[in-house]
Design a protein around this motif. Structure first.
Motif: not given
Length: 90
Positions: A64-77
């Motif tokens: 599931l987490i690999m479906k999202v780009e890491r920069d999108e995770l940082v942006e959301e956080l």
């Protein structure tokens, strides 16, 4: 072999509902907690290294987490932190 070529068949592909970054983070966080990991440390490890083994495969969290780009995770956080004015709470 007898084929009926006079009729059109309909084929409908079942697609996965779009997953928001927020939903992915929530699900991964919960799965890490269920397995006894520190979710913050594990998610940071994944974001910094890109190594998916920081995330448990429990509840399909790793894929599931690999479906999202890491920069999108940082942006959301970061957006969530800023919107909640996290620096004023300390």
């Amino acid at each position: 072999m007898d084929r009926d070529l006079g009729n059109t068949r309909f084929f409908e592909v079942q697609t996965e509902p779009p997953t928001t970054v927020k939903a992915v983070l929530a699900a991964v966080y919960e799965s890490l907690q269920e397995k006894g990991y520190n979710p913050v440390n594990q998610i940071v490890g994944y974001i910094m290294s890109g190594d998916p083994t920081y995330v448990t495969s429990h509840n399909n969290a790793r894929s599931l987490i690999m479906k999202v780009e890491r920069d999108e995770l940082v942006e959301e956080l970061l957006n969530n932190y800023i919107l909640n004015r996290g620096w004023e709470q300390e």
